[in-house]
Write a protein that holds these residues in place. Structure first.
Motif, PDB file in Angstrom:
ATOM      1  N   LEU A  72      32.699  42.558  33.308  1.00  0.00           N
ATOM      2  CA  LEU A  72      33.825  43.432  33.635  1.00  0.00           C
ATOM      3  C   LEU A  72      35.018  42.593  34.099  1.00  0.00           C
ATOM      4  O   LEU A  72      34.843  41.485  34.602  1.00  0.00           O
ATOM      5  CB  LEU A  72      33.428  44.406  34.746  1.00  0.00           C
ATOM      6  CG  LEU A  72      32.292  45.376  34.415  1.00  0.00           C
ATOM      7  CD1 LEU A  72      31.857  46.125  35.667  1.00  0.00           C
ATOM      8  CD2 LEU A  72      32.718  46.364  33.327  1.00  0.00           C
ATOM      9  N   ASP A  73      36.224  43.149  33.941  1.00  0.00           N
ATOM     10  CA  ASP A  73      37.427  42.451  34.401  1.00  0.00           C
ATOM     11  C   ASP A  73      37.745  42.741  35.861  1.00  0.00           C
ATOM     12  O   ASP A  73      38.580  42.064  36.465  1.00  0.00           O
ATOM     13  CB  ASP A  73      38.646  42.893  33.565  1.00  0.00           C
ATOM     14  CG  ASP A  73      38.599  42.363  32.146  1.00  0.00           C
ATOM     15  OD1 ASP A  73      38.052  41.252  31.958  1.00  0.00           O
ATOM     16  OD2 ASP A  73      39.100  43.054  31.243  1.00  0.00           O
ATOM     17  N   ASN A  74      37.114  43.760  36.410  1.00  0.00           N
ATOM     18  CA  ASN A  74      37.460  44.163  37.778  1.00  0.00           C
ATOM     19  C   ASN A  74      36.269  44.862  38.432  1.00  0.00           C
ATOM     20  O   ASN A  74      35.264  45.140  37.777  1.00  0.00           O
ATOM     21  CB  ASN A  74      38.684  45.093  37.760  1.00  0.00           C
ATOM     22  CG  ASN A  74      38.420  46.321  36.900  1.00  0.00           C
ATOM     23  OD1 ASN A  74      37.603  47.159  37.238  1.00  0.00           O
ATOM     24  ND2 ASN A  74      39.110  46.418  35.761  1.00  0.00           N
ATOM     25  N   LYS A  75      36.386  45.112  39.707  1.00  0.00           N
ATOM     26  CA  LYS A  75      35.308  45.777  40.468  1.00  0.00           C
ATOM     27  C   LYS A  75      35.788  47.146  40.939  1.00  0.00           C
ATOM     28  O   LYS A  75      35.608  47.542  42.081  1.00  0.00           O
ATOM     29  CB  LYS A  75      34.897  44.911  41.662  1.00  0.00           C
ATOM     30  CG  LYS A  75      34.264  43.567  41.294  1.00  0.00           C
ATOM     31  CD  LYS A  75      33.871  42.791  42.532  1.00  0.00           C
ATOM     32  CE  LYS A  75      33.124  41.508  42.181  1.00  0.00           C
ATOM     33  NZ  LYS A  75      33.947  40.546  41.426  1.00  0.00           N
ATOM     34  N   LYS A  76      36.436  47.872  40.031  1.00  0.00           N
ATOM     35  CA  LYS A  76      37.011  49.165  40.397  1.00  0.00           C
ATOM     36  C   LYS A  76      36.517  50.244  39.431  1.00  0.00           C
ATOM     37  O   LYS A  76      36.787  50.161  38.222  1.00  0.00           O
ATOM     38  CB  LYS A  76      38.544  49.057  40.328  1.00  0.00           C
ATOM     39  CG  LYS A  76      39.255  50.244  40.922  1.00  0.00           C
ATOM     40  CD  LYS A  76      40.759  49.978  41.010  1.00  0.00           C
ATOM     41  CE  LYS A  76      41.468  51.153  41.626  1.00  0.00           C
ATOM     42  NZ  LYS A  76      42.906  50.957  41.738  1.00  0.00           N
TER      43      LYS A  76
END
Lengths: 181, 181
Positions: free
Chosen positions: A35-39
């Motif tokens: 993933l590119d982010n943790k959101k």
């Protein structure tokens, strides 16, 4: 003396090869983020009757009943299920909460991951979604990690991929990409 | 003249009664919010083998593997399932993402809402959770709205209630209250 120099040179070559290989591995790992982010972008819930559910969730969230839309199939981005074109659609309703979007999904026709879930489990929470940059790259990374794509499609301005992460994570993950950001 | 005054006085009485009643209704509505906020606190996933799943989710989120804890039963706050004390527990692991906490739950013993889900569906997303102020008040409001409590319990510093919102919302909702905030 010559032998010593040769030994040192050889050791140096091995050292550099080792450092280079390690560098490649580290570099590879750093580009291997699934993933590119943790959101979490969305939590999506499969429902049988979206008009009824949208009203009930509006009561839960003390908000207006949102409009109902139908999933799109923009030119050049067919809806694919297990790699094959599908006529399946979904009725959709969205609630923009403070930190995440809640999406209600009523399957229409089949086959689709939405309809599979409804037939197997009834109503329930189908997936969590994440925004990514570079859909193809991410889909391939998930595939390499044992989590294949089960469905893909798009809307006017973006595309999605449903990743069957059942074996590894016990859930479906949706990847979303926005072309207009 | 006298009749006019009487008419005006009567109209005033009716007006005040109307205003008072409307005020009561508005006030009642404002205290009828099922939730205190529009922020999802947790998305919780039932898993079979929490050590395996915690490692897989750590890979997904590119983060450290979190520690595993076991659900508590603090003094004076028994774990209740359908109103009866249960020995059931759960192994827990938490991932603090940017906007929401992901909770992994492995049921241990039964009966519990966690074990019910695992037996019925296998692994999957069990509930979304919200922080509330005043657990009892909220549990009663959900009950009045046709969404009964299925399980309750606590930890050292707070309590939880699982609301069976299957009929209305198609999902389980968890209410959380923190005593120490």
């Amino acid at each position: 003396m010559k032998r010593n120099i040769r030994t040192i040179a050889l050791a140096l070559v091995f050292f550099l090869c080792g450092a280079f290989t390690t560098g490649l591995i580290i570099n590879r790992k750093s580009t291997m983020n699934l993933l590119d982010n943790k959101k979490v972008a969305q939590v999506a819930i499969i429902v049988k009757d979206i008009e009824k559910s949208a009203a009930a969730y509006a009561e839960l969230f003390n908000t207006d009943v949102p409009g109902i839309s139908v999933s799109q199939e923009p030119a050049g981005k067919p809806t694919l299920y297990e790699g094959e074109h599908t006529q399946a659609r979904a009725k959709l309703a969205f609630f923009n909460l403070e930190n995440v979007q809640i999406e209600l999904i009523q399957p229409v026709d089949k086959p689709s991951t939405w309809n599979d879930f409804l037939e197997k489990h009834g109503e329930g929470i189908h997936h969590i979604a994440f925004w990514v940059d570079g859909m193809k790259k991410h889909v391939n990374m998930f595939k390499d990690a044992g989590m294949p794509e089960v469905q893909s499609g798009g809307w006017d301005g973006g595309e999605y991929s449903y990743i069957d992460a059942g074996d590894k994570l016990g859930i479906v993950i949706e990847l979303l990409e926005n072309y207009n950001k």
